[in-house]
Design a protein around this motif. Sequence first.
Motif, PDB file in Angstrom:
ATOM      1  N   VAL A 191       0.837  -1.208   0.000  1.00 48.13           N
ATOM      2  CA  VAL A 191       0.000   0.000   0.000  1.00 48.13           C
ATOM      3  C   VAL A 191       0.867   1.250   0.000  1.00 48.13           C
ATOM      4  O   VAL A 191       0.547   2.247  -0.658  1.00 48.13           O
ATOM      5  CB  VAL A 191      -0.954   0.004   1.212  1.00 48.13           C
ATOM      6  CG1 VAL A 191      -1.700   1.326   1.315  1.00 48.13           C
ATOM      7  CG2 VAL A 191      -1.952  -1.144   1.101  1.00 48.13           C
ATOM      8  N   ASP A 192       1.984   1.212   0.726  1.00 46.62           N
ATOM      9  CA  ASP A 192       2.896   2.350   0.786  1.00 46.62           C
ATOM     10  C   ASP A 192       3.445   2.676  -0.599  1.00 46.62           C
ATOM     11  O   ASP A 192       3.494   3.841  -1.002  1.00 46.62           O
ATOM     12  CB  ASP A 192       4.044   2.030   1.743  1.00 46.62           C
ATOM     13  CG  ASP A 192       4.835   3.268   2.129  1.00 46.62           C
ATOM     14  OD1 ASP A 192       4.214   4.318   2.352  1.00 46.62           O
ATOM     15  OD2 ASP A 192       6.064   3.185   2.195  1.00 46.62           O
ATOM     16  N   LYS A 193       3.837   1.643  -1.337  1.00 51.61           N
ATOM     17  CA  LYS A 193       4.358   1.840  -2.688  1.00 51.61           C
ATOM     18  C   LYS A 193       3.285   2.400  -3.616  1.00 51.61           C
ATOM     19  O   LYS A 193       3.524   3.348  -4.384  1.00 51.61           O
ATOM     20  CB  LYS A 193       4.884   0.510  -3.221  1.00 51.61           C
ATOM     21  CG  LYS A 193       5.344   0.536  -4.678  1.00 51.61           C
ATOM     22  CD  LYS A 193       6.516   1.478  -4.880  1.00 51.61           C
ATOM     23  CE  LYS A 193       7.001   1.429  -6.319  1.00 51.61           C
ATOM     24  NZ  LYS A 193       8.027   2.466  -6.596  1.00 51.61           N
ATOM     25  N   LEU A 194       2.084   1.830  -3.557  1.00 52.54           N
ATOM     26  CA  LEU A 194       0.989   2.308  -4.400  1.00 52.54           C
ATOM     27  C   LEU A 194       0.607   3.741  -4.069  1.00 52.54           C
ATOM     28  O   LEU A 194       0.344   4.551  -4.968  1.00 52.54           O
ATOM     29  CB  LEU A 194      -0.236   1.398  -4.227  1.00 52.54           C
ATOM     30  CG  LEU A 194      -0.106  -0.041  -4.756  1.00 52.54           C
ATOM     31  CD1 LEU A 194      -1.316  -0.858  -4.342  1.00 52.54           C
ATOM     32  CD2 LEU A 194       0.055  -0.048  -6.272  1.00 52.54           C
ATOM     33  N   ASP A 195       0.604   4.065  -2.776  1.00 47.37           N
ATOM     34  CA  ASP A 195       0.224   5.409  -2.351  1.00 47.37           C
ATOM     35  C   ASP A 195       1.255   6.447  -2.794  1.00 47.37           C
ATOM     36  O   ASP A 195       0.899   7.547  -3.209  1.00 47.37           O
ATOM     37  CB  ASP A 195       0.070   5.442  -0.827  1.00 47.37           C
ATOM     38  CG  ASP A 195      -0.783   6.604  -0.352  1.00 47.37           C
ATOM     39  OD1 ASP A 195      -1.833   6.850  -0.968  1.00 47.37           O
ATOM     40  OD2 ASP A 195      -0.399   7.266   0.616  1.00 47.37           O
ATOM     41  N   LYS A 196       2.531   6.095  -2.732  1.00 48.78           N
ATOM     42  CA  LYS A 196       3.582   7.013  -3.168  1.00 48.78           C
ATOM     43  C   LYS A 196       3.505   7.262  -4.672  1.00 48.78           C
ATOM     44  O   LYS A 196       3.687   8.387  -5.135  1.00 48.78           O
ATOM     45  CB  LYS A 196       4.952   6.463  -2.791  1.00 48.78           C
ATOM     46  CG  LYS A 196       5.278   6.612  -1.315  1.00 48.78           C
ATOM     47  CD  LYS A 196       6.648   6.070  -0.982  1.00 48.78           C
ATOM     48  CE  LYS A 196       6.945   6.257   0.508  1.00 48.78           C
ATOM     49  NZ  LYS A 196       8.268   5.691   0.877  1.00 48.78           N
ATOM     50  N   ASP A 197       3.222   6.206  -5.424  1.00 42.71           N
ATOM     51  CA  ASP A 197       3.064   6.369  -6.877  1.00 42.71           C
ATOM     52  C   ASP A 197       1.872   7.263  -7.197  1.00 42.71           C
ATOM     53  O   ASP A 197       1.927   8.125  -8.083  1.00 42.71           O
ATOM     54  CB  ASP A 197       2.895   5.007  -7.551  1.00 42.71           C
ATOM     55  CG  ASP A 197       4.192   4.222  -7.589  1.00 42.71           C
ATOM     56  OD1 ASP A 197       5.259   4.837  -7.387  1.00 42.71           O
ATOM     57  OD2 ASP A 197       4.143   3.002  -7.811  1.00 42.71           O
ATOM     58  N   ARG A 202      -0.284  12.436  -8.968  1.00 45.60           N
ATOM     59  CA  ARG A 202      -1.553  13.140  -8.751  1.00 45.60           C
ATOM     60  C   ARG A 202      -1.570  14.535  -9.372  1.00 45.60           C
ATOM     61  O   ARG A 202      -2.553  14.902 -10.048  1.00 45.60           O
ATOM     62  CB  ARG A 202      -1.840  13.211  -7.252  1.00 45.60           C
ATOM     63  CG  ARG A 202      -3.182  13.846  -6.912  1.00 45.60           C
ATOM     64  CD  ARG A 202      -3.425  13.748  -5.426  1.00 45.60           C
ATOM     65  NE  ARG A 202      -4.487  14.636  -4.990  1.00 45.60           N
ATOM     66  CZ  ARG A 202      -4.808  14.848  -3.716  1.00 45.60           C
ATOM     67  NH1 ARG A 202      -4.154  14.225  -2.766  1.00 45.60           N
ATOM     68  NH2 ARG A 202      -5.778  15.668  -3.387  1.00 45.60           N
ATOM     69  N   PRO A 203      -0.499  15.377  -9.207  1.00 43.95           N
ATOM     70  CA  PRO A 203      -0.530  16.697  -9.851  1.00 43.95           C
ATOM     71  C   PRO A 203      -0.636  16.620 -11.371  1.00 43.95           C
ATOM     72  O   PRO A 203      -1.298  17.457 -12.001  1.00 43.95           O
ATOM     73  CB  PRO A 203       0.815  17.315  -9.426  1.00 43.95           C
ATOM     74  CG  PRO A 203       1.197  16.595  -8.181  1.00 43.95           C
ATOM     75  CD  PRO A 203       0.696  15.208  -8.379  1.00 43.95           C
ATOM     76  N   ILE A 204      -0.011  15.609 -11.969  1.00 43.62           N
ATOM     77  CA  ILE A 204      -0.069  15.453 -13.433  1.00 43.62           C
ATOM     78  C   ILE A 204      -1.489  15.125 -13.865  1.00 43.62           C
ATOM     79  O   ILE A 204      -1.992  15.692 -14.841  1.00 43.62           O
ATOM     80  CB  ILE A 204       0.906  14.335 -13.883  1.00 43.62           C
ATOM     81  CG1 ILE A 204       2.342  14.727 -13.513  1.00 43.62           C
ATOM     82  CG2 ILE A 204       0.785  14.083 -15.374  1.00 43.62           C
ATOM     83  CD1 ILE A 204       3.367  13.639 -13.776  1.00 43.62           C
ATOM     84  N   ARG A 205      -2.149  14.229 -13.130  1.00 46.56           N
ATOM     85  CA  ARG A 205      -3.540  13.866 -13.477  1.00 46.56           C
ATOM     86  C   ARG A 205      -4.449  15.081 -13.329  1.00 46.56           C
ATOM     87  O   ARG A 205      -5.359  15.285 -14.137  1.00 46.56           O
ATOM     88  CB  ARG A 205      -4.015  12.730 -12.573  1.00 46.56           C
ATOM     89  CG  ARG A 205      -3.301  11.401 -12.796  1.00 46.56           C
ATOM     90  CD  ARG A 205      -4.082  10.267 -12.166  1.00 46.56           C
ATOM     91  NE  ARG A 205      -3.347   9.018 -12.168  1.00 46.56           N
ATOM     92  CZ  ARG A 205      -2.630   8.568 -11.136  1.00 46.56           C
ATOM     93  NH1 ARG A 205      -2.567   9.279 -10.021  1.00 46.56           N
ATOM     94  NH2 ARG A 205      -1.988   7.421 -11.221  1.00 46.56           N
ATOM     95  N   GLU A 206      -4.248  15.877 -12.283  1.00 44.68           N
ATOM     96  CA  GLU A 206      -5.086  17.059 -12.073  1.00 44.68           C
ATOM     97  C   GLU A 206      -4.893  18.088 -13.177  1.00 44.68           C
ATOM     98  O   GLU A 206      -5.842  18.749 -13.611  1.00 44.68           O
ATOM     99  CB  GLU A 206      -4.776  17.686 -10.699  1.00 44.68           C
ATOM    100  CG  GLU A 206      -5.258  16.831  -9.533  1.00 44.68           C
ATOM    101  CD  GLU A 206      -4.908  17.442  -8.189  1.00 44.68           C
ATOM    102  OE1 GLU A 206      -4.125  18.429  -8.177  1.00 44.68           O
ATOM    103  OE2 GLU A 206      -5.387  16.940  -7.159  1.00 44.68           O
ATOM    104  N   MET A 207      -3.654  18.224 -13.688  1.00 42.25           N
ATOM    105  CA  MET A 207      -3.382  19.135 -14.801  1.00 42.25           C
ATOM    106  C   MET A 207      -4.047  18.648 -16.085  1.00 42.25           C
ATOM    107  O   MET A 207      -4.579  19.436 -16.865  1.00 42.25           O
ATOM    108  CB  MET A 207      -1.861  19.266 -15.012  1.00 42.25           C
ATOM    109  CG  MET A 207      -1.159  20.068 -13.927  1.00 42.25           C
ATOM    110  SD  MET A 207       0.624  20.099 -14.159  1.00 42.25           S
ATOM    111  CE  MET A 207       0.720  20.980 -15.718  1.00 42.25           C
TER     112      MET A 207
END
Length: 210
Positions: A191-197, A202-207
């Motif tokens: 979960v830690d690895k998935l959350d960090k990815d 996340r900023p790229i997806r929001e852009m």
Amino acid sequence: MLDYAYVRLCHGVLMTLAWIGFHLLGSVVGKRLKDENSLRCLGLEPREKHLKFLFWSHVVFQAMGLVLGTAGFCLCLKTFQIPYELVRYKHGTLGIAVMALAYLQGLIGAFRPKAVAIKGSSNKEKHQFYLRRAFEYFHGALGKVTLVLGLVNCFTGIAMMKGLVDDEAIVLWAAISVAWITCLLLADGIVDKLDKDQTRFRPIREMELE
């Protein structure tokens, strides 16, 4: 009067459920909660649904651990009339210290500072921000120390059951405990690895959505 061996067994089961079960699980959830709150330092808004679920899960798991641990603690205080210096592995002395730390952790969590963002904040909010960060570091570090000591005391307690229950039962007890800890740590790592990815992209997806 209850059989001494039965009371020892009840004490061991309660403490195992409290520390290896609920406190460990609550600690893993607490780590996820801290990571979600830390998004504010990156200029990102934490996900409210995640925050609420993680917060209340952390509270419930730790509260259950405290309730079960307190029950086991009271049981030994009322039943075991043995001087602590005679208890093997310093199990009794360490147990009292660990329970005191657990209660302290609960109080610290109950009176935690409010989480605020530092970007564009006033001096008062900046002070609140740094106070919150200090709380997170202290609460997290003390929680890890308390948990490790609690787990160590649980396993010394399991070892002290020798002579009261069959050796096969002790081996099974320890094996289930180790398997549970291993599964939780593996799941936490994934979960830690998935959350960090997810946080990284996340900023790229929001852009892209804009």
